[in-house]
Design a protein around this motif. Structure first.
Motif, PDB file in Angstrom:
ATOM      1  N   GLY A  71      88.863 -11.606 -50.007  1.00  0.00           N
ATOM      2  CA  GLY A  71      88.521 -12.963 -50.398  1.00  0.00           C
ATOM      3  C   GLY A  71      87.949 -13.730 -49.229  1.00  0.00           C
ATOM      4  N   ILE A  72      86.923 -14.559 -49.494  1.00  0.00           N
ATOM      5  CA  ILE A  72      86.300 -15.393 -48.465  1.00  0.00           C
ATOM      6  C   ILE A  72      86.250 -16.821 -49.000  1.00  0.00           C
ATOM      7  CG2 ILE A  72      84.293 -15.746 -46.983  1.00  0.00           C
ATOM      8  CD1 ILE A  72      83.475 -12.868 -47.516  1.00  0.00           C
ATOM      9  N   ALA A  73      86.694 -17.771 -48.177  1.00  0.00           N
ATOM     10  CA  ALA A  73      86.660 -19.177 -48.583  1.00  0.00           C
ATOM     11  C   ALA A  73      86.271 -20.021 -47.379  1.00  0.00           C
ATOM     12  CB  ALA A  73      88.010 -19.617 -49.133  1.00  0.00           C
ATOM     13  N   GLU A  74      85.731 -21.196 -47.681  1.00  0.00           N
ATOM     14  CA  GLU A  74      85.317 -22.140 -46.639  1.00  0.00           C
ATOM     15  C   GLU A  74      86.105 -23.425 -46.810  1.00  0.00           C
ATOM     16  OE1 GLU A  74      81.154 -24.196 -45.011  1.00  0.00           O
ATOM     17  OE2 GLU A  74      81.378 -23.674 -47.131  1.00  0.00           O
ATOM     18  N   ASP A  75      86.707 -23.917 -45.686  1.00  0.00           N
ATOM     19  CA  ASP A  75      87.410 -25.192 -45.794  1.00  0.00           C
ATOM     20  C   ASP A  75      86.451 -26.345 -45.498  1.00  0.00           C
ATOM     21  OD1 ASP A  75      87.191 -25.538 -43.020  1.00  0.00           O
ATOM     22  OD2 ASP A  75      89.189 -24.761 -42.608  1.00  0.00           O
ATOM     23  N   SER A 127      90.987 -13.333 -46.687  1.00  0.00           N
ATOM     24  CA  SER A 127      92.178 -12.588 -47.101  1.00  0.00           C
ATOM     25  C   SER A 127      91.882 -11.110 -46.890  1.00  0.00           C
ATOM     26  CB  SER A 127      92.534 -12.880 -48.556  1.00  0.00           C
ATOM     27  OG  SER A 127      91.468 -12.549 -49.424  1.00  0.00           O
ATOM     28  N   THR A 128      92.718 -10.458 -46.087  1.00  0.00           N
ATOM     29  CA  THR A 128      92.434  -9.092 -45.653  1.00  0.00           C
ATOM     30  C   THR A 128      93.687  -8.229 -45.768  1.00  0.00           C
ATOM     31  OG1 THR A 128      93.068  -9.213 -43.315  1.00  0.00           O
ATOM     32  CG2 THR A 128      90.944 -10.173 -43.914  1.00  0.00           C
ATOM     33  N   ASP A 129      93.500  -6.940 -45.464  1.00  0.00           N
ATOM     34  CA  ASP A 129      94.645  -6.030 -45.436  1.00  0.00           C
ATOM     35  C   ASP A 129      95.369  -6.074 -44.098  1.00  0.00           C
ATOM     36  OD1 ASP A 129      92.696  -4.886 -43.913  1.00  0.00           O
ATOM     37  OD2 ASP A 129      92.775  -2.911 -44.860  1.00  0.00           O
ATOM     38  N   GLU A 130      94.970  -6.986 -43.186  1.00  0.00           N
ATOM     39  CA  GLU A 130      95.625  -7.135 -41.894  1.00  0.00           C
ATOM     40  C   GLU A 130      95.644  -8.608 -41.518  1.00  0.00           C
ATOM     41  OE1 GLU A 130      97.719  -6.708 -38.704  1.00  0.00           O
ATOM     42  OE2 GLU A 130      97.291  -4.968 -39.971  1.00  0.00           O
ATOM     43  N   PHE A 179      96.813  -9.372 -47.802  1.00  0.00           N
ATOM     44  CA  PHE A 179      96.333 -10.286 -48.830  1.00  0.00           C
ATOM     45  C   PHE A 179      95.184  -9.620 -49.576  1.00  0.00           C
ATOM     46  CE2 PHE A 179      98.070 -12.526 -45.249  1.00  0.00           C
ATOM     47  CZ  PHE A 179      98.944 -13.428 -45.836  1.00  0.00           C
ATOM     48  N   PHE A 180      95.382  -9.407 -50.882  1.00  0.00           N
ATOM     49  CA  PHE A 180      94.400  -8.678 -51.684  1.00  0.00           C
ATOM     50  C   PHE A 180      93.710  -9.563 -52.724  1.00  0.00           C
ATOM     51  CE2 PHE A 180      97.806  -5.646 -50.525  1.00  0.00           C
ATOM     52  CZ  PHE A 180      97.071  -4.820 -49.701  1.00  0.00           C
ATOM     53  N   GLU A 181      93.973 -10.854 -52.691  1.00  0.00           N
ATOM     54  CA  GLU A 181      93.477 -11.740 -53.736  1.00  0.00           C
ATOM     55  C   GLU A 181      92.536 -12.796 -53.166  1.00  0.00           C
ATOM     56  OE1 GLU A 181      94.160 -10.568 -56.475  1.00  0.00           O
ATOM     57  OE2 GLU A 181      95.889  -9.321 -55.962  1.00  0.00           O
ATOM     58  N   PRO A 182      91.733 -13.431 -54.036  1.00  0.00           N
ATOM     59  CA  PRO A 182      90.806 -14.472 -53.564  1.00  0.00           C
ATOM     60  C   PRO A 182      91.538 -15.743 -53.135  1.00  0.00           C
ATOM     61  CG  PRO A 182      90.756 -14.313 -55.959  1.00  0.00           C
ATOM     62  CD  PRO A 182      91.587 -13.156 -55.482  1.00  0.00           C
TER      63      PRO A 182
END
Length: 1021
Positions: free
Chosen positions: A607-611, A619-622, A648-651
């Protein structure tokens, strides 16, 4: 809790704590960091917690005393030595610091005053108990009054002690009971209280009278309340902990205790803390939980053990609480270990989500999003297809009842459209929920071309045609887009109440899965498929494939391996794949690549988000990544930061207030990026251990560590006393006088070997988990004592001996030279007197004889003339030898003078003009006898040859010396010769041999009619 409850009733309390297992949902921003024997504690039964003046946390247990620095526990136990801990059992609350820095430790074998800096202590001598059993010498915790005097009790007496002189004053107890001790308590107003059995008294030390207030004792057996202990707040309010009525507050004007809690409960421990907004909170320990009570809001938050959650309350009874006002950490001591609630380290709020009423956590929460109207309302979806509704303000979570058609079906995504409907992507269809009417519609039957009617329509269902819906999106026109797992892109046609396919060919041939859909600021629709990224124009009439290019050669992107993407507010494309993240423009031209080399820790990004600041969240596996694109710096967040997991596997979703939310296994987390709590407290830096040659060396404050000869290894261990994510602490050290620069490290130990004698300062700094440095740090003074051979006196002695030896050798050589000079002078004198006179006699006798026989024997005259000539020549040679031997002619100037004298005498007889040129200034230089002899003979031979054979009219000698390089050149203007035609005789050979004997070279140059030049070059040593 009084001594009886803890000594006699320990087993029942422990059993009660262990049996408590009822679990409830909890919504809080609190995470517990647990410490047990697995992390180094001496025992999991915590009895006491305190902080000393340097900042160490001290923990008493049922078996041993522990010092904690955030990383390691150091254990102190009874050894039998008088200066060590008298007993391993630390009583409840039995560690109390005084104003002088000492720790007063109450044990089952007496009272112990301990210096935590020097790590040395003293057992306080008390009168023997009546039972004469040393293992039953339980001592209550020591409480200090406003004058600094300590108050404590044994099983039989009440004591007052002067902490400096250790002078004791003994008082009687109201009702001594075998097997228990009473506990005194001194408040800030100077009032002394006594908690005896289950009752509470006031004590007047002057009259030695006890005044009963409340609770159960021998004279008040029918009292309705049992007192468990006293606690005084920072504001001076006094509270009594009870078993029946919870917390009672003391009214000083009315001199009585009144109920303070709206929800009475058994309280086993109490602490007060101040929140970030300055509001006070109470932490209430119980038999199987911890409760936070916020008086201003009359709100209770209960924390209980969650079996699968390592950051939940440890479980069992809360025995001790310490609210550290400096760090804000709440230390919780339980029968199952130590725990810390860190408001700074806990940067994220979390919500647990349960799969059932039995307390089993859900496998994972797929997505959480804010309601389209209500700011405090959120909707979430679990992987098992459960839709839930969460009220953030009330911290209330409720599942939404789902129809039977959704049971057992996996869910992948959901959105809430502009009309408020919630669309859920399932493994075999779409569910639509209307929150206003609490009504569901299910779209379950699909074909490869269309998504057919809802469950309200009749018709056969075939599992072959069902599609797995992976992504949902509503564009600016209100159109719903649906991405299937294999069959491509669809859109919902509200007029026909059906889903229609949207062809992506020829760019993306089927089968192709859709993983994410997003619209940019220009209204263009971006679709990520398993075969590449597609962009659909704003009017939806054109499709184009977007491939990233000109990427870092180390990254080889593939259309098949792209995991997710995001279009930023600036219409920048952020695209991820295995081991990489790129920032590109909307045409795919890469502007920046991120890999392991520049901060990306993860293999996979989900998942990729911008604040609102423009920071990018991954959100990554590490761990959870935060990237600041302006400088390329990453920050990482994990369970230690208050998150529920490290993977973290979700958006990631964003609400209207800029808060970000992310689903995890067992729940979800939420946070305001701009308000992530930072640790603004620079950590104290303390020395934890000093070893010299691997032997522990004790040192007090300001004391110098002295290393004597033979002590070659110094090891210093240190700690930054920051307990918020202590594993992120950083250190810098510098040994002034040895290290040129500061050395930054994560290690907590530094070793130096073979230091040169002298004074040193080891300066140590520390930084906390957020990188804030304590630039003052701490300093260790070190003095390396020199060995005798390294002292200045030894050096002076060696210098004196050396000078003496040098003078002795010099004087010896001088005497030898003087002796040799005397011998030479004597030889020269003897030669002159004996040989010289004899040769003169021969010459004179031959001359006389010539006169006498000239007329009678004329044939003998030539022979006599030859004898006279040879004698004269031999006498002259003898004069040269005598001159050479004499010590007074050792100077080069003496040799030059004799050369000039000889040259003038010889050339004058032949009428040859002679000149000798010597460079100025001429240095005073001594020559040995070989050098003088060979130099003079070379000169003499060369001049003789020129006078006898060259037929010259002019003879010039040039002598120069540069440094120690001597050069003599002899030139004549005679007839010269052809060097190649001259047979080599003794003369030329002798010249070359003599030059070699003094380490020089000789060059002879000549030609017929030009003259001859002889040049000698030699180094005078």
């Amino acid at each position: 809790m009084n001594g009886r409850a803890y000594i006699v009733g320990w087993a029942s309390w422990l059993l009660m704590g262990l049996l408590a297992s009822q679990l409830h949902a909890q919504s809080t921003d609190v995470a517990f960091v647990r410490y047990t024997t697995d992390q180094g504690l001496s025992n999991d039964g915590i009895t006491a917690i305190a902080r000393d003046q340097r900042g160490f946390i001290w923990i008493g247990t049922l078996n041993g005393l522990n010092r904690f620095d955030g990383i390691e526990f150091k254990i102190y136990k009874r050894t039998g030595k008088p200066a060590d801990l008298p007993g391993n059992y630390i009583v409840n609350g039995g560690i109390k610091p005084d104003r002088n820095g000492f720790l007063w430790i109450s044990t089952n074998r007496g009272l112990y005053r301990f210096d935590p800096v020097r790590e040395q202590g003293q057992t306080i001598s008390l009168p023997l108990l009546n039972d004469q059993q040393a293992d039953n010498d339980f001592i209550s915790p020591v409480h200090f009054d406003r004058e600094g005097k300590g108050w404590f009790s044994s099983i039989e007496h009440l004591y007052r002690i002067d902490p400096i002189t250790l002078e004791l004053t003994t008082f009687s107890l109201p009702f001594p009971v075998a097997g228990t001790y009473d506990e005194p308590f001194a408040d800030r107003n100077g009032q002394l209280w006594l908690h005896a059995q289950d009752a509470l008294y006031q004590f007047d030390a002057n009259t030695q009278r006890y005044t009963y207030l409340l609770g159960r004792d021998q004279q008040h057996a029918n009292a309705q309340v049992d007192i468990g202990g006293l606690y005084e707040t920072a504001a001076g309010e006094l509270y009594a902990m009870t078993s029946q009525q919870g917390l009672l507050r003391y009214d000083r004007e009315r001199k009585r205790f009144t109920p303070s809690l709206s929800q009475p409960q058994l309280i086993t421990a109490l602490a007060e803390s101040n929140d970030s907004d300055g509001q006070s909170s109470f932490w209430l320990g119980g038999t199987d939980q911890l409760t936070r009570y916020e008086p201003t809001q009359h709100r209770y938050t209960h924390f209980k053990r969650i079996v699968d959650d390592g950051s939940s309350y440890p479980g069992g009874m809360t025995v001790q609480l310490l609210a550290d006002s400096l760090s804000g950490i709440i230390w919780v001591g339980t029968v199952r270990g130590l725990a810390a609630i860190d408001p700074v380290g806990t940067k994220f709020g979390s919500q647990r989500v349960y799969a059932n009423t039995n307390g089993q956590l859900t496998d994972n929460v797929q997505v959480v999003a804010q309601d389209y109207k209500a700011d405090s309302l959120y909707w979430g979806l679990t992987g098992q297809g459960t839709l839930f509704r969460w009220n953030q303000a009330a911290r209330l979570l409720r599942p939404v009842p789902t129809p039977g058609a959704m049971e057992g079906r996996l869910a992948h995504s959901f959105i809430q459209n502009k009309r408020g409907y919630i669309w859920i992507g399932l493994q075999d269809g779409v569910g639509v929920y209307d929150p206003a009417r609490k009504h569901w519609r299910m779209y379950q039957e699909y074909s490869s071309q269309t998504l057919n009617r809802s469950v309200t329509n009749k018709g056969p269902m075939t599992t072959v045609d069902r599609l797995s819906i992976r992504s949902l999106y509503e564009d600016h026109t209100g159109r719903i887009w649906v991405g299937a797992g294999k069959q491509g892109l669809f859109w919902y046609d509200p007029a026909a109440d059906r889903f229609r396919p949207w062809p992506l060919t020829p760019f993306i041939p089927l089968p192709a899965g859709i993983s994410r859909i997003q619209e940019d600021s220009q209204g263009r629709l971006w679709v990520l498929t398993t075969k590449g990224l597609i962009r659909i124009s704003a009017d939806r009439s054109r499709r184009s494939r977007v491939s990233i290019h000109k990427a870092n050669p180390a990254v080889q992107p593939s259309d098949q391996l792209q995991s997710t993407f995001m279009i930023s507010r600036k219409d920048e494309l952020w695209l991820s794949g295995i081991d990489f993240l790129v920032r590109a423009d909307t045409n795919g031209r890469v502007q920046q690549t991120y890999t392991l080399a520049n901060g990306l820790l993860a293999d996979h990004i989900f998942g990729i988000a911008e604040d609102q600041r423009g920071h990018i969240w991954l959100s990554t596996d590490e761990q959870l990544h935060e990237l600041d694109p302006r400088n390329g710096h990453f920050h990482y967040y994990s369970k230690a930061s208050g998150l529920l997991t490290n993977t973290f596997f979700e958006p990631i979703t964003e609400n209207r207030q800029g808060e970000l939310l992310i689903g995890t296994e067992g729940g979800f987390s939420y946070f305001q990026p701009e308000q992530l709590r930072q640790n603004r407290r620079p950590p104290p830096v303390a020395i934890t251990e000093i070893r010299v040659n691997n032997v522990v060396r004790r040192a007090g404050p300001g004391q110098t560590i002295q290393l004597v000869p033979g002590e070659t290894t110094l090891t210093v261990s240190f700690a930054a006393l920051n307990y918020s994510q202590s594993q992120k602490n950083t250190y810098a050290y510098r040994l002034v006088g040895f290290d040129k620069d500061w050395i930054v490290t994560n290690a907590r130990t530094v070793t130096y070997t073979n230091l040169a004698p002298g004074e040193y300062q080891l300066r140590i700094r520390g930084a906390n988990n957020d990188g804030l440095w304590n630039l003052t740090g701490t300093t260790v003074q070190i003095n390396v004592v020199p060995a005798f051979h390294q002292t200045i006196w030894f050096k002076f002695l060696m210098l004196a001996i050396g000078l003496g030896l040098f003078w002795s050798v010099y004087r010896y050589r001088q005497l030898q030279q003087q002796k040799l000079a005397r011998i030479r002078d004597r030889i020269a004198k003897d030669l002159h007197d004996d040989m010289g006179s004899t040769l003169s006699s021969i010459r004179i006798f031959s001359d006389v004889l010539q006169t006498q026989i000239a007329d009678t024997k004329p044939e003998a005259v030539p022979l006599l003339q030859r004898i006279s000539t040879n004698a004269a020549t031999l006498a002259e040679s003898m004069q040269d030898i005598i001159w050479t031997i004499k010590a007074q002619h050792d100077g080069l100037s003496d040799v030059v003078s004799r050369m000039r004298e000889f040259g003038l005498r010889l050339t004058e007889a032949k009428g040859i003009r002679f000149s000798m040129n010597v460079t100025e200034p001429f240095p005073a230089m001594k020559l040995n006898i070989e050098q003088r002899r060979n130099l003079y003979l070379i000169f003499k031979e060369s001049v003789n040859n020129a006078v006898k054979y060259a037929d010259c009219s002019e003879l010039t000698v040039s002598l120069s010396i540069i440094g120690r390089q001597l050069s003599i050149q002899i030139d004549d203007n005679g007839r010269g010769f052809e060097p190649t035609l001259i047979r080599s005789g003794n003369g030329l050979t002798n010249l070359k041999t003599r030059a070699q004997d003094i380490g020089g070279t000789i060059q002879i140059s000549s030609s017929p009619g030009v003259g001859t030049t002889i040049k000698l070059t030699a180094t005078i040593l």
